[in-house]
Enzyme design. Structure first.
Site, PDB file in Angstrom:
ATOM      1  CB  THR A   1       0.274  10.618   1.920  1.00 30.02           C
ATOM      2  OG1 THR A   1       0.534   9.242   1.697  1.00 30.02           O
ATOM      3  CG2 THR A   1       1.209  11.466   1.095  1.00 30.02           C
TER       4      THR A   1
ATOM      5  CE  LYS B   1      -4.787   5.952   9.101  1.00 34.82           C
ATOM      6  NZ  LYS B   1      -3.921   5.501  10.201  1.00 34.82           N
ATOM      7  N   GLY B   2      -7.442   3.518   3.231  1.00 26.31           N
ATOM      8  CA  GLY B   2      -7.531   2.477   2.201  1.00 26.31           C
ATOM      9  C   GLY B   2      -8.787   2.574   1.343  1.00 26.31           C
ATOM     10  CB  VAL B   3     -12.044   3.924   2.158  1.00 28.79           C
ATOM     11  CG1 VAL B   3     -13.364   4.301   1.567  1.00 28.79           C
ATOM     12  CG2 VAL B   3     -12.175   2.752   3.121  1.00 28.79           C
TER      13      VAL B   3
ATOM     14  CD  GLU C   1      -3.454  -1.796   2.949  1.00 29.52           C
ATOM     15  OE1 GLU C   1      -3.553  -0.895   3.805  1.00 29.52           O
ATOM     16  OE2 GLU C   1      -3.824  -1.635   1.780  1.00 29.52           O
ATOM     17  CG  ASP C   2      -1.902   2.640   6.435  1.00 33.97           C
ATOM     18  OD1 ASP C   2      -2.263   2.202   5.316  1.00 33.97           O
ATOM     19  OD2 ASP C   2      -2.128   3.808   6.809  1.00 33.97           O
TER      20      ASP C   2
ATOM     21  CB  SER D   1      -2.041   2.779  -3.823  1.00 33.41           C
ATOM     22  OG  SER D   1      -2.628   3.984  -3.371  1.00 33.41           O
ATOM     23  CB  ALA D   2      -7.486   3.153  -2.651  1.00 31.17           C
ATOM     24  CB  SER D   3      -3.788   7.061  -3.933  1.00 32.38           C
ATOM     25  OG  SER D   3      -3.591   8.391  -4.373  1.00 32.38           O
ATOM     26  CE  LYS D   4     -10.141   7.468  -9.444  1.00 27.21           C
ATOM     27  NZ  LYS D   4     -11.491   7.660  -8.952  1.00 27.21           N
TER      28      LYS D   4
ATOM     29  CE  LYS E   1      -5.618  -1.139  -1.046  1.00 32.19           C
ATOM     30  NZ  LYS E   1      -4.473  -0.392  -0.495  1.00 32.19           N
TER      31      LYS E   1
ATOM     32  CG  ASP F   1      -1.662   1.198   1.451  1.00 36.40           C
ATOM     33  OD1 ASP F   1      -2.355   1.600   0.509  1.00 36.40           O
ATOM     34  OD2 ASP F   1      -1.595   1.799   2.550  1.00 36.40           O
ATOM     35  CG  LEU F   2       1.662   5.680  -1.936  1.00 36.39           C
ATOM     36  CD1 LEU F   2       3.157   5.474  -2.110  1.00 36.39           C
ATOM     37  CD2 LEU F   2       1.094   6.442  -3.145  1.00 36.39           C
ATOM     38  CG  ASP F   3      -1.865   7.438   0.408  1.00 35.56           C
ATOM     39  OD1 ASP F   3      -0.942   8.187   0.059  1.00 35.56           O
ATOM     40  OD2 ASP F   3      -2.888   7.269  -0.274  1.00 35.56           O
TER      41      ASP F   3
HETATM   42  C1  BG6 Z   1      -5.702   5.479  -0.026  1.00 31.96           C
HETATM   43  C2  BG6 Z   1      -5.842   6.223   1.272  1.00 31.96           C
HETATM   44  O1  BG6 Z   1      -4.370   5.103  -0.200  1.00 31.96           O
HETATM   45  O2  BG6 Z   1      -6.095   6.293  -1.125  1.00 31.96           O
HETATM   46  C3  BG6 Z   1      -7.256   6.759   1.408  1.00 31.96           C
HETATM   47  O3  BG6 Z   1      -5.556   5.354   2.347  1.00 31.96           O
HETATM   48  C4  BG6 Z   1      -7.610   7.604   0.197  1.00 31.96           C
HETATM   49  O4  BG6 Z   1      -7.337   7.512   2.600  1.00 31.96           O
HETATM   50  C5  BG6 Z   1      -7.443   6.762  -1.077  1.00 31.96           C
HETATM   51  O5  BG6 Z   1      -8.963   8.044   0.271  1.00 31.96           O
HETATM   52  C6  BG6 Z   1      -7.754   7.539  -2.353  1.00 31.96           C
HETATM   53  O6  BG6 Z   1      -6.787   8.519  -2.532  1.00 31.96           O
HETATM   54  P1  BG6 Z   1      -6.826   9.711  -3.577  1.00 31.96           P
HETATM   55  O7  BG6 Z   1      -5.408  10.228  -3.547  1.00 31.96           O
HETATM   56  O8  BG6 Z   1      -7.195   9.121  -4.909  1.00 31.96           O
HETATM   57  O9  BG6 Z   1      -7.843  10.680  -3.100  1.00 31.96           O
HETATM   58 MG    MG Z   2      -2.739   3.176   3.517  1.00 30.29          MG
END
Ligand code: BG6
Ligand code: MG
Length: 224
Positions: free
Chosen positions: A25, A53-55, A177-178, A122-125, A153, A17-19
Site C-alpha cells: 500500500t 513513509k511511516g508518518v 519497517e520500510d 502501524s501509523a495507519s487508521k 513515528k 509495520d503494515l504499509d
Molecule cells: C503509514 C504509512 O503506515 O500510515 C504512511 O507509511 C501513512 O504513509 C500512515 O501516512 C497513515 O495512514 P492512514 O491510512 O491513516 O492515512
Molecule cells: Mg511502512
C-alpha cells in the site's frame, strides 16, 4: 563480535509495520498524495516520498504543503486530508490476499510456529480494514494502529504499545519497517530492527533485506 545471548522465542516479540512491509500500500499512499499535491498545483518526488513513509496522515499533509509553500486554513486542511483518504481507500478496496507482499505470510506463520509474539505497529487508521481484506488478521496477536497512538513515528509509542500488548521486553523485540521514521522509532524504543527495502535509506537498521522473502526467522532472532 557480539557475545551470543540466547533468548527463548517465547520471550520474543516481532513488531510489523503494515504499509510497505506486509502489503504494497506504500505505492497507493504515494499515488493518492501525489494526486492531492497536483490538485493543489504542486508536486513532489519519489525521494521526498520517503519522508512520508511511516508518518501520520496529518503530518504527511503538513510536509507536502511545506514543500509546495502552500498554506491552508483549518477547514481546507481537513477537507484535503479527507479527500486523500477517499482516493486512497478507493485503491485499498481493490486489495485481495494476492497483494500480501512476497514472503510476508509465510514469515508470520513460521514466527508463530516458533512461539514468537506478533504485533502490528502501524501509523495507519485504515489498518484493520486492510488486514481484513488481506485475511491475515488471525496471524497477529495484537494490533496497534493510528487510532491508538498520539505520537507518530519516529516516536516509539506505537512499538512500545505493541511490546506491552504482547507482554515482551522492548529489548526482546524486532521491528520490521520500510520507513526511515520507523527504524528511528525502533531505536528510540530500545528495539532491534530489520529494514525492508534498500541500504541507501534504511542503513540505520540492524539488517536490511529487499523483502520478507529474503529473511528467515532464525536470522531475525540472531540480531537480538
Ligand atoms: C503509514 C504509512 O503506515 O500510515 C504512511 O507509511 C501513512 O504513509 C500512515 O501516512 C497513515 O495512514 P492512514 O491510512 O491513516 O492515512
Ligand atoms: Mg511502512
Amino acid at each position: 563480535m557480539r557475545a551470543e545471548v540466547h533468548i527463548n522465542p517465547d520471550q520474543v516479540g516481532f513488531l510489523f509495520d503494515l504499509d510497505g512491509v506486509l502489503v504494497d500500500t506504500a505505492r497507493f499512499h504515494f499515488q493518492a498524495w501525489r494526486q492531492l499535491a497536483q490538485e493543489l498545483g504542486s508536486d513532489f518526488t519519489e525521494a521526498q516520498n520517503e519522508q512520508l513513509k511511516g508518518v501520520s496522515r496529518k503530518e504527511s499533509l503538513e510536509k507536502i504543503l511545506n514543500w509546495g509553500g502552500i498554506r491552508l486554513n483549518k477547514q481546507d486542511f481537513e477537507h484535503y486530508m479527507a479527500l486523500k483518504n477517499e482516493w486512497y481507500l478507493e485503491l485499498v478496496r481493490t486489495l485481495t490476499p494476492s497483494d500480501i507482499l512476497p514472503g510476508a505470510e509465510a514469515f508470520l506463520i513460521e514466527a508463530r510456529n516458533q512461539g514468537i509474539g506478533i504485533a502490528l505497529g502501524s501509523a495507519s487508521k485504515n489498518a484493520v480494514l486492510i488486514l481484513e481484506q488481506l485475511k491475515i488478521d488471525h496471524l497477529l496477536d495484537a494490533v496497534i494502529d493510528g487510532t491508538q497512538v498520539e505520537r507518530s513515528k519516529p516516536h516509539p509509542e506505537v512499538f512500545l504499545k505493541g511490546a506491552r500488548a504482547l507482554g515482551k521486553e522492548p529489548a526482546h523485540c524486532v521491528v520490521f519497517e520500510d520507513a526511515v521514521a520507523g527504524i528511528e522509532a525502533a531505536k528510540a524504543g530500545g528495539m532491534r530492527s530489520i529494514g525492508i527495502g534498500t541500504d541507501d535509506n534504511l542503513g540505520e537498521a540492524d539488517l536490511v533485506r529487499a523483502s520478507l522473502a529474503e529473511v528467515n526467522v532464525e536470522e531475525a532472532l540472531n540480531i537480538l
